[in-house]
Design a protein around this motif. Structure first.
Motif, PDB file in Angstrom:
ATOM      1  N   PRO A   1     -16.394 -13.017  -6.878  1.00  0.00           N
ATOM      2  CA  PRO A   1     -17.078 -11.773  -6.490  1.00  0.00           C
ATOM      3  C   PRO A   1     -16.402 -10.508  -6.987  1.00  0.00           C
ATOM      4  O   PRO A   1     -17.000  -9.427  -6.876  1.00  0.00           O
ATOM      5  N   VAL A   2     -15.187 -10.610  -7.503  1.00  0.00           N
ATOM      6  CA  VAL A   2     -14.499  -9.376  -7.916  1.00  0.00           C
ATOM      7  C   VAL A   2     -14.110  -9.377  -9.388  1.00  0.00           C
ATOM      8  O   VAL A   2     -13.472  -8.449  -9.857  1.00  0.00           O
ATOM      9  N   MET A   3     -14.533 -10.407 -10.115  1.00  0.00           N
ATOM     10  CA  MET A   3     -14.132 -10.407 -11.529  1.00  0.00           C
ATOM     11  C   MET A   3     -14.808  -9.233 -12.249  1.00  0.00           C
ATOM     12  O   MET A   3     -16.000  -8.984 -12.092  1.00  0.00           O
ATOM     13  N   GLY A   4     -14.018  -8.515 -12.984  1.00  0.00           N
ATOM     14  CA  GLY A   4     -14.542  -7.330 -13.660  1.00  0.00           C
ATOM     15  C   GLY A   4     -14.632  -6.110 -12.759  1.00  0.00           C
ATOM     16  O   GLY A   4     -15.029  -5.037 -13.207  1.00  0.00           O
ATOM     17  N   ILE A   5     -14.298  -6.280 -11.487  1.00  0.00           N
ATOM     18  CA  ILE A   5     -14.360  -5.171 -10.517  1.00  0.00           C
ATOM     19  C   ILE A   5     -12.942  -4.781 -10.083  1.00  0.00           C
ATOM     20  O   ILE A   5     -12.568  -3.616 -10.092  1.00  0.00           O
ATOM     21  N   VAL A   6     -12.187  -5.816  -9.684  1.00  0.00           N
ATOM     22  CA  VAL A   6     -10.794  -5.616  -9.274  1.00  0.00           C
ATOM     23  C   VAL A   6      -9.955  -6.670  -9.997  1.00  0.00           C
ATOM     24  O   VAL A   6     -10.364  -7.831 -10.069  1.00  0.00           O
ATOM     25  N   ARG A   7      -8.806  -6.257 -10.515  1.00  0.00           N
ATOM     26  CA  ARG A   7      -7.929  -7.232 -11.159  1.00  0.00           C
ATOM     27  C   ARG A   7      -6.715  -7.480 -10.277  1.00  0.00           C
ATOM     28  O   ARG A   7      -6.017  -6.528  -9.900  1.00  0.00           O
ATOM     29  N   PRO A   8      -6.464  -8.748  -9.940  1.00  0.00           N
ATOM     30  CA  PRO A   8      -5.328  -9.051  -9.068  1.00  0.00           C
ATOM     31  C   PRO A   8      -4.042  -8.385  -9.559  1.00  0.00           C
ATOM     32  O   PRO A   8      -3.264  -7.876  -8.753  1.00  0.00           O
ATOM     33  N   GLY A   9      -3.871  -8.364 -10.865  1.00  0.00           N
ATOM     34  CA  GLY A   9      -2.652  -7.772 -11.416  1.00  0.00           C
ATOM     35  C   GLY A   9      -2.516  -6.294 -11.107  1.00  0.00           C
ATOM     36  O   GLY A   9      -1.409  -5.768 -11.027  1.00  0.00           O
ATOM     37  N   ASP A  10      -3.641  -5.611 -10.929  1.00  0.00           N
ATOM     38  CA  ASP A  10      -3.581  -4.181 -10.624  1.00  0.00           C
ATOM     39  C   ASP A  10      -3.330  -3.928  -9.141  1.00  0.00           C
ATOM     40  O   ASP A  10      -3.093  -2.798  -8.734  1.00  0.00           O
ATOM     41  N   THR A  11      -3.443  -4.979  -8.328  1.00  0.00           N
ATOM     42  CA  THR A  11      -3.275  -4.776  -6.891  1.00  0.00           C
ATOM     43  C   THR A  11      -1.924  -5.290  -6.407  1.00  0.00           C
ATOM     44  O   THR A  11      -1.697  -5.382  -5.209  1.00  0.00           O
ATOM     45  N   GLY A  12      -1.062  -5.641  -7.339  1.00  0.00           N
ATOM     46  CA  GLY A  12       0.298  -6.003  -6.949  1.00  0.00           C
ATOM     47  C   GLY A  12       0.657  -7.466  -7.068  1.00  0.00           C
ATOM     48  O   GLY A  12       1.795  -7.860  -6.807  1.00  0.00           O
TER      49      GLY A  12
END
Ligand SMILES: Cc1ncc(COP(=O)(O)O)c(C=O)c1O
Lengths: 478, 443
Positions: free
Chosen positions: A243-254
């Motif tokens: 549901p979050v691919m292309g929306i939020v990147r795990p790497g950008d959230t820490g």
């Protein structure tokens, strides 16, 4: 249904091989097999019929609605299967010289590049064969990282109580102790509980985001800070990336390390239990620990290298479930930069739509905006009518639908975990909603009917207790 | 751009309206802005099916498909009957999930039950599981089955496939287990070393049959030593060899594991393959992963179901016997279909042809000057020779002829070649190989 052994007739066989064209050779008697080899003796037609019958009693993604929560049962595109079957991939020996496998290596490199971009990671290994294998790989990376810094006291992995069972099981395999923390009232990681749990012995935190309740951990930045400040690393269980691919990147959230389930998010089929593929991505500072061999590139030539002093070693033979990686690669190329987030949005839209269509009847365990899935609790229904989540699941079977995941996550009683996925149409969701609502009515008016369900399936409810108590795990020839 | 979303924009708008949302972005308004990706993914735009096919075919075209293969070393080219491919590509088998709902999954469940039975037959063991990832992880998992608080030292023969050994090392490192690699002597496990070093802390001894060099080891002798020291024995066996060779059970093993790829699974550049595991009755509840059992439904009809789940991660969590969840089910189904197609006679025939062709080849190759056999030991379908010329040059020459030569060894046997022969190699091909080798010496 007959077992293949029951279709066997002594003396029958398929003619497959020509006679041997060199002189026969015989092993010494003490090296030979003494035991009889009781395999089926059948003709090709019989085999064909047998498996056609088995297939008819198997429910696939195209057999009907399949909202199995946490498993992302999306459509498995046919082109991907054809690509994986190309002789230029399927007939390649894993130990061919590098210059004869440039296409395979380039495919791995390309998949690494695309998936690193999607996850916000710097490097990726495709060796892990499934999600759990990826978790184990990631945890060994964490172990090695702390050790490399001479930090030997970090023996604990923190896991929320909503986590999948593989998380704590993987932690144990990597020699860690699991610390389970309770989720807050809102179903999210309780920051106070987390603060209380971290310390000098914290090796890392494993987190699924969105979590297994289908909720996005919106405090992820704070969570990452707490763990990092305590000296731990952050591991992302990518089972719910869809549901979050292309929306939020795990790497950008820490997150420092992620695994993906290509057999979920990236449309590769699940094969009745596998093979999947669980690539692990990491940030640059962990790259030196990645498993070997790794694909390297020099002057446009690709090659494998095993020459890394700090590597954790290998997670399996060769390079992973390569053909599965190819299927995922074809999928990513097909969807591309717009299609990836569109699929994510479709998954979220479908889930919220279905949830809203049901929430007046079934109780949503954690109401609010969900991501790709939502969890219902049948507890009130059970109190009122005696009909359990399992009964509802079995009722769905009679309606030609695959039930949602039941009794997971563990913190929700009588859980029904519904994940419609991005490839389900409004029409089929509307039909499913109708059935879910009818089953609710049925539970109120005729609960016994649901205790009896299913009645239309090839077999009815099974005696699982006897199966475990007096296990019969193989055919008895006598 | 390709898409598999089955709703039109209009329909999606209707759904958004129903949710009271103005746009797709509102679906994500719970997510803090600061963590959202800005500017979209930096990957190429989506492509049509034909474009994707072209791109992937171009990649496949950069690989060389060898007409003739004399290389094994853990991945074996055998003939895969047409029926096996047809069965393994049946849509429902391909696309189903793990059979959690037995009432609608009898097909998959029964196929696993049949697979378990065949693996038991092949290895002589009592119980088998539904598969693990591959031969290497099967070895690692078997070791875990044997370790307990009192006995936690692991012995593994150096004649194990190097990838498997590296995998076992990683698993042992992870769990904090001491691993002793039993040295190799003349191509086989050093029995004297094993005898001297096993002790009351030793949990398990694991070896491969035939070993990495193709040699049929005296496993019985090794396992006897292990048993006397109170340790369990694990044999990693080639399933084709098992059709004619002494079974793990007959050799005294407690656990049999192996790589099931030779059973109808394509080379696939190393995967997906198939790890199989089987054991004696007493160890059944220590097996990792899925196991299918037979039972009855409420009407008394025979039926199959995932069972003994109290071992597994979804129930036991950190106390589970393994973390494995997804396995290699479709590969297991493929292998079962392969074994049914070959039948007992056919499978033995495959094994006997491998044996015969390898011995024919060995006789002729080793009679060439400089290509002597390195080991004086019985082998199955692989053997090691020296090489009187530059190995890389030889391989390049063979490649020109569409031949993938034997595997050039590293380490102690650098400069030597591990050859493999299967039923796929005709006498003509082998004779041609020998002729090319001969020419190479004379040049
Ligand atoms: C949240 C979550 N984590 C991990 C896994 C394990 O993945 P796999 O089955 O590929 O090992 C699953 C699979 O069901 C999952 O749902």
């Amino acid at each position: 249904m007959k077992l293949i052994f029951e279709r066997s007739t002594p003396g029958l066989s398929c003619e497959i091989l020509p006679p041997c064209d060199v002189e026969a050779y015989e092993l010494k008697a003490e090296q030979q097999r003494g035991q009889e080899l009781r395999l089926p003796e059948v003709t090709e037609g019989e085999i064909s019929r047998h498996y056609t019958e088995l297939e008819s009693q198997t429910f696939g993604v195209n057999s009907g609605y399949y909202p199995l929560g946490s498993c992302t049962m999306k459509y498995n595109p046919k082109i991907n299967e054809e690509i994986a079957g190309l002789p230029g991939f399927a007939d390649i020996h894993p130990l061919q010289p590098a210059h004869t496998v440039q296409g395979c290596l380039e495919a791995l490199r390309l998949a690494e590049k695309l998936l690193c971009e999607i996850t916000g990671m710097d490097y990726m290994t495709f060796q892990p064969a499934a999600g759990a294998h990826g978790e184990f790989t990631g945890l060994v990376l964490i172990k090695k990282y702390h050790e490399s810094r001479g930090d030997k006291k970090r023996t604990k992995i923190i896991v929320p109580d909503t986590a999948h069972g593989t998380n704590p099981a993987s932690a144990t395999m990597a020699g860690f102790t699991t610390v389970s923390i309770s989720s807050g009232q809102d179903g999210l990681v309780d920051l106070e509980a987390l603060k209380a749990a971290v310390g000098e012995d914290t090796a890392g935190l494993m987190l699924t985001n969105p979590n297994t309740l289908g909720l996005f951990e919106k405090n992820i930045v704070e969570i990452a800070e707490i763990v990092h400040q305590a000296g731990g690393l952050l591991y992302y269980d990518g089972a719910n990336l869809n549901p979050v691919m292309g929306i939020v990147r795990p790497g950008d959230t820490g997150f420092d390390i992620v695994h993906l389930n290509l057999h979920k998010t990236f449309s590769t089929p699940h094969g009745g239990g596998g093979p999947g593929s669980g690539p692990v991505g990491c940030k640059a500072f962990l790259a030196k620990f990645l498993p070997v061999p790794r694909v390297e590139e020099k002057d446009g030539e690709f090659y494998f290298s095993g020459d890394y002093e700090n590597t954790i070693g290998s997670m399996k033979a060769f390079y992973g479930n390569f053909l599965v990686v190819l299927k995922a690669l074809a999928y990513i190329l097909t969807l591309g930069r717009e299609g990836i987030p569109e699929a994510a949005k479709s998954a979220v839209l479908n889930a919220n739509y279905m949830m809203k269509k049901l929430e007046d009847l079934y109780q949503v365990a954690y109401p609010g905006r969900c991501m790709h899935e939502f969890v219902l609790t049948a507890e009130p229904l059970k109190k009122k009518t005696g009909v359990s989540a399992l009964d509802i699941a079995k009722g769905l079977l009679d309606n030609g639908m695959h039930p949602p995941t039941v009794y997971f996550p563990l913190i929700v009683h009588e859980a029904l975990m519904v994940e419609p996925t991005d490839t389900e149409s409004k029409q089929s969701i509307d039909e499913a909603v109708k059935v879910y609502r009818e089953l609710y009515e049925k539970a109120c008016t005729d609960p016994e009917a649901l205790h009896q369900a299913p009645v239309k399936t090839a077999v009815r409810r099974l005696d699982e207790v006897t199966a475990a108590r007096n296990p019969i795990l193989r055919y008895n020839f006598d | 751009m390709g898409s598999y979303i089955p709703n039109s924009k209009a329909e999606q708008q209707k759904m958004l309206d129903f949710l009271g949302l103005a746009s797709f972005d509102d679906l994500y308004n719970e997510i803090p802005d600061k963590v959202k990706l800005k500017g979209g993914l930096n990957i190429p735009a989506g492509k049509s099916e034909l474009e994707v096919r072209r791109q992937m075919e171009a990649l496949a075209g950069k690989n060389k498909v060898f007409r003739t293969i004399f290389r094994g070393a853990g991945a074996y080219r055998h003939y895969i009957p047409a029926i096996v491919k047809a069965v393994a590509s049946k849509e429902r088998f391909v696309t189903a999930y793990t059979p959690y709902q037995p009432e609608i999954s009898q097909g998959v469940l029964q196929s696993i039950f049949e697979f378990q039975t065949m693996i038991c037959e092949l290895t002589g063991m009592d119980t088998a599981n539904a598969s693990v990832y591959d031969g290497a992880t099967a070895c690692a998992e078997a070791i875990t089955m044997c370790v307990d608080r009192k006995r936690d030292e692991v012995f593994v023969s150096a004649t194990l496939h190097p990838d498997y050994l590296r995998t076992v090392k990683t698993y042992c490192y992870a769990a904090g287990r001491k691993l002793v690699v039993v040295p190799e002597k003349d191509g086989v496990t050093d029995l004297a070393f094993l005898k001297e070093n096993l002790n009351e802390k030793s949990a398990v001894f694991l070896m491969q049959q035939p070993n990495f060099y193709g040699i049929i080891e005296d496993a019985e002798a090794c396992f006897k030593v292990a048993r006397e020291a109170g340790a369990k024995s694990v044999m990693c066996i080639n399933p084709i060899f098992a059709a004619i060779g002494k079974t793990p059970r007959e050799c005294g093993a407690d656990i049999a594991v192996g790589e099931g790829q030779p059973l109808g699974i394509s080379l696939s550049f190393g995967g997906p393959y198939l790890g199989f595991m089987a054991c004696v009755q007493e160890l059944t509840r220590r097996l990792p992963g899925r196991i299918v059992g037979q039972t009855k439904d409420i009407e008394g009809k025979r039926a199959f179901v995932l069972t003994l789940q109290a071992r597994e991660q979804h129930i036991r969590r950190e106390k589970a016997s393994s973390n494995i969840c997804s396995n290699q089910a479709l590969c297991a189904l493929t292998a079962a279909c392969y074994m049914s197609t070959m039948g007992p006679t056919g499978l033995k025939e495959v094994a006997n042809q491998c044996l015969a062709k390898a011995h024919y080849a060995a006789k002729h190759i080793s009679s060439l000057p400089g290509y002597e056999l390195v080991f004086d030991a019985e082998f199955f379908h692989e053997f090691v020779t020296r090489c009187p010329v530059d190995v890389n040059k030889l391989m390049a020459k063979l490649e020109e002829e569409g031949i993938l030569g034997g595997y050039p060894l590293e380490g102690p046997y650098e400069g030597c070649i591990l050859w493999c022969f299967t039923e796929m190699n005709t006498k003509e091909e082998i004779d041609r190989l020998v002729a090319i080798l001969k020419e190479g010496i004379q040049e």
